[in-house]
Scaffold this active site. Structure first.
Site, PDB file in Angstrom:
ATOM      1  N   LYS A 208       0.812  -1.219   0.000  1.00 20.80           N
ATOM      2  CA  LYS A 208       0.000   0.000   0.000  1.00 20.80           C
ATOM      3  C   LYS A 208       0.845   1.268   0.000  1.00 20.80           C
ATOM      4  O   LYS A 208       2.019   1.250   0.331  1.00 20.80           O
ATOM      5  CB  LYS A 208      -0.994  -0.035   1.170  1.00 20.80           C
ATOM      6  CG  LYS A 208      -2.138  -1.008   0.826  1.00 20.80           C
ATOM      7  CD  LYS A 208      -3.303  -0.976   1.755  1.00 20.80           C
ATOM      8  CE  LYS A 208      -4.376  -1.950   1.200  1.00 20.80           C
ATOM      9  NZ  LYS A 208      -5.435  -2.218   2.149  1.00 20.80           N
ATOM     10  N   ARG A 247      -3.742 -10.104   4.801  1.00 22.59           N
ATOM     11  CA  ARG A 247      -4.070 -10.211   3.377  1.00 22.59           C
ATOM     12  C   ARG A 247      -2.900  -9.657   2.567  1.00 22.59           C
ATOM     13  O   ARG A 247      -2.586  -8.476   2.677  1.00 22.59           O
ATOM     14  CB  ARG A 247      -5.350  -9.413   3.113  1.00 22.59           C
ATOM     15  CG  ARG A 247      -5.825  -9.401   1.686  1.00 22.59           C
ATOM     16  CD  ARG A 247      -7.067  -8.514   1.562  1.00 22.59           C
ATOM     17  NE  ARG A 247      -7.529  -8.445   0.191  1.00 22.59           N
ATOM     18  CZ  ARG A 247      -7.028  -7.625  -0.727  1.00 22.59           C
ATOM     19  NH1 ARG A 247      -6.043  -6.810  -0.408  1.00 22.59           N
ATOM     20  NH2 ARG A 247      -7.506  -7.646  -1.948  1.00 22.59           N
TER      21      ARG A 247
HETATM   22  N1  PMM Z   1      -7.435  -3.766   0.579  1.00 21.95           N
HETATM   23  C1  PMM Z   1      -7.697  -3.789  -0.737  1.00 21.95           C
HETATM   24  C2  PMM Z   1      -8.700  -4.622  -1.257  1.00 21.95           C
HETATM   25  N2  PMM Z   1      -9.403  -5.439  -0.451  1.00 21.95           N
HETATM   26  N3  PMM Z   1      -9.866  -6.266   1.696  1.00 21.95           N
HETATM   27  C3  PMM Z   1      -9.628  -6.256   3.012  1.00 21.95           C
HETATM   28  N4  PMM Z   1     -10.359  -7.055   3.828  1.00 21.95           N
HETATM   29  N5  PMM Z   1      -8.676  -5.463   3.577  1.00 21.95           N
HETATM   30  C4  PMM Z   1      -7.917  -4.620   2.822  1.00 21.95           C
HETATM   31  O1  PMM Z   1      -7.070  -3.900   3.392  1.00 21.95           O
HETATM   32  C5  PMM Z   1      -8.147  -4.584   1.414  1.00 21.95           C
HETATM   33  C6  PMM Z   1      -9.143  -5.441   0.880  1.00 21.95           C
HETATM   34  C7  PMM Z   1      -6.929  -2.901  -1.670  1.00 21.95           C
HETATM   35  O2  PMM Z   1      -5.728  -3.520  -2.030  1.00 21.95           O
HETATM   36  P1  PMM Z   1      -5.464  -4.244  -3.455  1.00 21.95           P
HETATM   37  O3  PMM Z   1      -6.025  -3.345  -4.519  1.00 21.95           O
HETATM   38  O4  PMM Z   1      -3.979  -4.325  -3.508  1.00 21.95           O
HETATM   39  O5  PMM Z   1      -6.098  -5.594  -3.436  1.00 21.95           O
END
Ligand code: PMM
Length: 269
Positions: A208, A247
């Protein structure tokens, strides 16, 4: 031990080349690779939630994710569906997903909690202050960790009122969602307190922007590898603070970091 959730984004900027069929195969192959790297759960998303991202039509979202879920369910992979749409979530559950990961905590689609409560699926409720296009404008807090905890409690109460039992609810403080720079670190520092509220806690820091900002101060390119190492470090600290799962994109790096913690803590008996 803290679980590792591996990320598979089936979005045009991730697996676009070669059309949908190839995209499905590539996403399945990537998910299986993440499982062999040590992922306990695979989180599949068909809509980007990056800052400024546009919403995707739920029908297009389902076309992207359902074939991937079907393929992985056949391989007995534990699947989470990353969606803010109740219709996509329901279809994914029917195709074999065991967790619905809603970064909006049920706020983006008012049908989400009512539609899923009867299914028996588990739900991860993210802390959210509105769609990606507006979220930084709403990043004002008195005490970010306390405000996040209180607002998540409201979402947990909404899920309980819809018919979820507490053991089916996971909370996620939503790192990067409606939080800028240092607010993300303050939110992460709240992990331990959040974990004591009784709900399982999921933490997503992977690659991030706040990590890239930290790395950039070294005047060395904040490339993917460095972001992954920083992610492994934040994930380890989240695990130490009591997170139920982290995650991540690079499962191997975080798995290694969690193994370090496991050995550091030593045998429990
Ligand atoms: N961050 C992203 C997408 N989905 N879901 C959860 N539960 N927690 C998060 O911090 C989260 C998520 C955005 O990140 P990405 O675009 O790299 O998947």
């Amino acid at each position: 031990m803290t679980l590792v959730m591996g990320i598979v984004n089936v979005t045009p900027d991730s697996f676009s080349d070669g059309g949908r069929f190839l995209a499905t195969d590539a996403a399945i192959a990537h998910a299986l690779q993440l499982r062999s790297d040590g992922a306990d759960i695979i989180d599949i998303g068909g809509e980007s939630t990056r800052p400024g991202a546009q919403r995707v039509d739920p029908g297009a979202e389902r076309d992207r994710v359902l074939p991937v879920i079907a393929g992985l369910a056949a391989a007995e992979v534990a699947i989470s569906i990353d969606t803010m749409n109740a219709s996509t979530a329901l279809a994914a559950v029917n195709a074999g997903a065991c967790i619905v990961n809603d970064v909006s905590g049920g706020l983006a689609d008012s049908d989400m909690l009512d539609a899923l409560a009867p299914t028996g699926v588990h739900i991860a409720l993210g802390h959210w202050r509105g769609p990606s296009a507006h979220m930084y404008a709403r990043a004002t807090y008195d005490d970010v960790a306390e405000d996040v905890e209180r607002e998540l409690r409201e979402r947990v109460d909404a899920a309980l009122a819809a018919g979820f039992t507490a053991d089916r609810i996971i909370v996620d403080p939503g790192i990067g969602f409606g939080k800028a720079g240092a607010q993300n670190w303050a939110t992460l520092r709240g992990t331990e307190r959040l974990a004591t509220t009784g709900q399982r806690v999921l933490i997503g820091t992977s690659r991030k922007r706040f990590l890239a900002e930290m790395l950039a101060t070294d005047a060395i390119d904040a490339d993917e590898q460095r972001r992954d190492l920083a992610t492994a470090a934040t994930s380890l600290l989240a695990a130490q603070a009591g997170a139920w799962a982290v995650r991540v994109h690079n499962v191997g790096a975080t798995r290694d970091a969690l193994n370090v913690l496991h050995h550091w803590e030593g045998p429990t008996s």
